[in-house]
Design a protein around this motif. Structure first.
Motif, PDB file in Angstrom:
ATOM      1  N   UNK A  61      -4.562   5.834   7.392  1.00  0.00           N
ATOM      2  CA  UNK A  61      -3.447   5.864   6.439  1.00  0.00           C
ATOM      3  C   UNK A  61      -2.112   5.741   7.181  1.00  0.00           C
ATOM      4  N   UNK A  62      -1.958   6.442   8.300  1.00  0.00           N
ATOM      5  CA  UNK A  62      -0.692   6.347   9.043  1.00  0.00           C
ATOM      6  C   UNK A  62      -0.381   4.906   9.428  1.00  0.00           C
ATOM      7  N   UNK A  63      -1.405   4.178   9.889  1.00  0.00           N
ATOM      8  CA  UNK A  63      -1.175   2.832  10.375  1.00  0.00           C
ATOM      9  C   UNK A  63      -1.304   1.765   9.294  1.00  0.00           C
ATOM     10  N   UNK A  67      -4.036   2.323   2.303  1.00  0.00           N
ATOM     11  CA  UNK A  67      -2.798   2.761   1.643  1.00  0.00           C
ATOM     12  C   UNK A  67      -2.879   4.238   1.299  1.00  0.00           C
ATOM     13  N   UNK A  68      -4.070   4.642   0.894  1.00  0.00           N
ATOM     14  CA  UNK A  68      -4.300   6.013   0.464  1.00  0.00           C
ATOM     15  C   UNK A  68      -5.539   6.554   1.158  1.00  0.00           C
ATOM     16  N   UNK A  84       2.590   9.842   6.876  1.00  0.00           N
ATOM     17  CA  UNK A  84       1.875   9.973   5.615  1.00  0.00           C
ATOM     18  C   UNK A  84       2.433  11.101   4.759  1.00  0.00           C
ATOM     19  N   UNK A  85       2.325  10.906   3.465  1.00  0.00           N
ATOM     20  CA  UNK A  85       2.736  11.927   2.515  1.00  0.00           C
ATOM     21  C   UNK A  85       1.495  12.501   1.849  1.00  0.00           C
ATOM     22  N   UNK A  86       1.527  13.829   1.635  1.00  0.00           N
ATOM     23  CA  UNK A  86       0.474  14.469   0.866  1.00  0.00           C
ATOM     24  C   UNK A  86       0.913  14.452  -0.595  1.00  0.00           C
ATOM     25  N   UNK A 191       3.455   5.958   4.061  1.00  0.00           N
ATOM     26  CA  UNK A 191       4.850   5.997   3.596  1.00  0.00           C
ATOM     27  C   UNK A 191       5.339   4.626   3.152  1.00  0.00           C
ATOM     28  N   UNK A 192       4.965   3.575   3.870  1.00  0.00           N
ATOM     29  CA  UNK A 192       5.411   2.228   3.498  1.00  0.00           C
ATOM     30  C   UNK A 192       4.749   1.777   2.193  1.00  0.00           C
ATOM     31  N   UNK A 193       3.446   2.102   2.024  1.00  0.00           N
ATOM     32  CA  UNK A 193       2.745   1.730   0.783  1.00  0.00           C
ATOM     33  C   UNK A 193       3.395   2.402  -0.421  1.00  0.00           C
ATOM     34  N   UNK A 194       3.846   3.638  -0.199  1.00  0.00           N
ATOM     35  CA  UNK A 194       4.495   4.400  -1.267  1.00  0.00           C
ATOM     36  C   UNK A 194       5.706   3.623  -1.799  1.00  0.00           C
ATOM     37  N   UNK A 195       6.416   2.961  -0.890  1.00  0.00           N
ATOM     38  CA  UNK A 195       7.599   2.188  -1.298  1.00  0.00           C
ATOM     39  C   UNK A 195       7.212   0.806  -1.807  1.00  0.00           C
TER      40      UNK A 195
END
Ligand code: ATP
Ligand code: MG
Length: 216
Positions: A61-63, A67-68, A84-86, A191-195
């Protein structure tokens, strides 16, 4: 733009307990999850599942390779990366992290008097942090599994391990002497996928949140 969502899961209890939540959110594998396939297509053409080792989920997920992901809080607390975000506590795979030792030792042991401990565990970072915060020095022996064996084999008196029913500890003559953290599995996002994929991520999270809340 149609973007694909990749979700990282680990085999075993996390996969078993996450699939029903995903199904309620409209995502079901079309490939048999019990097969040896490591990438599973789902009923949603834009969603794939990747099946990896539990401790590798935060890395994927970090890399951004996923995405999740779904990972135990123990794995997330031990993980040294970031990015990563929880998003959601899935309330599955619940257990606790604890210090355990042989019942014979526990009979006369006083955790208030600990100053230096030798501990076998796979949770090196969590263990160091937990005891450092209390001013207790630790000599940590890194193991990859079967922590309960360490005291029996004379490797260390104490272990830090996950406990659910306590049956494994009991079967090996060990007792829990200190609680470190309550554990459950969490949905994490890159974090990037979140955006970049915010609409798709939010929709999936909302579906899973509803599934989790319907069980509470
Ligand atoms: P591997 O089997 O690949 O070495 P693992 O032992 O970490 O990895 P699992 O045993 O499936 O894999 O554990 C995955 C997660 O499930 C753990 O990180 C923890 O959050 C949770 N878990 C582990 N043991 C229990 C348990 N006895 N009861 C409830 N949840 C647990
Ligand atoms: Mg295991």
């Amino acid at each position: 733009m149609s973007s694909t969502l990749t979700i990282a899961l680990s085999k075993g209890r996390i996969l078993e307990d996450t699939l029903p939540l995903l199904a309620e959110a409209g995502v079901e594998p079309v490939d048999d999850p019990a097969s040896r396939k490591l990438i599973l297509d789902t009923t949603r053409p834009d969603v794939k599942l990747v099946i990896i080792r539990a401790a590798d989920v935060p890395t994927y997920v970090q890399f951004g390779a996923a995405d999740l992901g779904v990972a135990g809080k123990d794995v997330l607390m031990e993980y040294e990366g970031n990015g990563l975000y929880e998003l959601l506590d899935l309330q599955i795979a619940k257990c606790r992290l604890a210090v355990a030792e042989p019942a014979g030792l526990a009979a006369s042991d006083d955790p208030q008097k600990w100053t230096r401990l030798r501990i076998a565990t796979k949770y090196i970072n969590i263990t160091k942090r937990h005891f450092a915060a209390k001013g207790i020095q630790t000599d940590i022996i890194k193991l990859y599994g079967s922590m309960e064996l360490a005291p029996l084999a004379g490797l260390s008196d104490r272990i830090v391990d996950l406990v659910s029913t306590g049956a494994t500890l009991k079967a090996n003559g060990l007792v829990e002497v200190e609680h470190i953290a309550d554990i459950s599995s969490r949905l994490v996002v890159n974090k990037a996928s979140m955006k970049m994929k915010s609409a798709a991520v939010k929709a999936l999270v909302a579906g899973m949140r509803t599934a989790v809340e319907s069980r509470a």
